[in-house]
Design a protein around this motif. Structure first.
Motif, PDB file in Angstrom:
ATOM      1  N   MET A 120     -12.091 -27.659  17.503  1.00 54.05           N
ATOM      2  CA  MET A 120     -10.669 -27.947  17.487  1.00 54.05           C
ATOM      3  C   MET A 120     -10.363 -28.865  18.665  1.00 54.05           C
ATOM      4  SD  MET A 120      -7.731 -25.183  17.089  1.00 54.05           S
ATOM      5  CE  MET A 120      -6.412 -25.148  18.223  1.00 54.05           C
ATOM      6  N   SER A 121      -9.738 -29.969  18.395  1.00 57.32           N
ATOM      7  CA  SER A 121      -9.403 -30.903  19.472  1.00 57.32           C
ATOM      8  C   SER A 121      -7.949 -30.698  19.891  1.00 57.32           C
ATOM      9  CB  SER A 121      -9.622 -32.335  19.013  1.00 57.32           C
ATOM     10  OG  SER A 121      -8.747 -32.642  17.955  1.00 57.32           O
ATOM     11  N   TYR A 122      -7.708 -30.931  21.158  1.00 64.05           N
ATOM     12  CA  TYR A 122      -6.372 -30.762  21.729  1.00 64.05           C
ATOM     13  C   TYR A 122      -5.779 -32.123  22.041  1.00 64.05           C
ATOM     14  CZ  TYR A 122      -7.749 -25.910  22.289  1.00 64.05           C
ATOM     15  OH  TYR A 122      -8.156 -24.635  22.049  1.00 64.05           O
ATOM     16  N   PRO A 123      -4.461 -32.227  22.030  1.00 62.36           N
ATOM     17  CA  PRO A 123      -3.828 -33.495  22.391  1.00 62.36           C
ATOM     18  C   PRO A 123      -4.153 -33.864  23.832  1.00 62.36           C
ATOM     19  CG  PRO A 123      -2.212 -31.952  21.481  1.00 62.36           C
ATOM     20  CD  PRO A 123      -3.485 -31.208  21.658  1.00 62.36           C
ATOM     21  N   ASN A 124      -4.208 -35.143  24.117  1.00 58.76           N
ATOM     22  CA  ASN A 124      -4.449 -35.619  25.474  1.00 58.76           C
ATOM     23  C   ASN A 124      -3.102 -35.637  26.200  1.00 58.76           C
ATOM     24  OD1 ASN A 124      -5.179 -36.860  27.819  1.00 58.76           O
ATOM     25  ND2 ASN A 124      -6.220 -38.585  26.835  1.00 58.76           N
ATOM     26  N   LYS A 154      -7.777 -32.573  33.831  1.00 59.08           N
ATOM     27  CA  LYS A 154      -7.308 -31.934  32.601  1.00 59.08           C
ATOM     28  C   LYS A 154      -6.070 -31.108  32.920  1.00 59.08           C
ATOM     29  CE  LYS A 154      -8.789 -28.949  28.871  1.00 59.08           C
ATOM     30  NZ  LYS A 154      -9.792 -28.004  28.398  1.00 59.08           N
TER      31      LYS A 154
END
Length: 105
Positions: A1-5, A33
């Motif tokens: 699952m990728s998270y918004p930058n 981060k």
């Protein structure tokens, strides 16, 4: 699952819409981060306090990951806050704080 930058999102938002707040937010944006606490702090610094109806709407959709919950509970220990004071500070329910303490301690 990728998270918004979030770092890029908030950097772009500040440079385009709120360039006067760049210096205030630079200490948070220097991090590699951004965590949930950092995002909440950025929101407060950029937009200030929110009105009651917006705050109630946004409160319904907040979610915290395990590391953020542990940081919040660590904040409670460092500042010797009871559950009510911690809940008020982070705009949480006292029941939520109690449930977190049962789950993680």
């Amino acid at each position: 699952m990728s998270y918004p930058n979030y770092k890029k999102i908030y950097t772009d938002m500040i440079t385009i819409k709120h360039p006067d707040k760049l210096e205030i937010c630079s200490d948070i944006l220097r991090k590699s981060k951004l965590g949930t606490i950092d995002i909440i702090n950025l929101q407060k610094k950029i937009f200030g306090s929110e009105n009651v109806s917006t705050g109630q709407f946004n409160q319904r959709y907040k979610s915290y990951d395990k590391s953020t919950i542990l940081k919040i509970l660590e904040y409670q220990k460092e500042n010797t806050l009871n559950n009510s004071e911690l809940a008020r500070h982070f705009k949480l329910s006292r029941n939520t704080v109690t449930r977190w303490k049962k789950l993680f301690f």
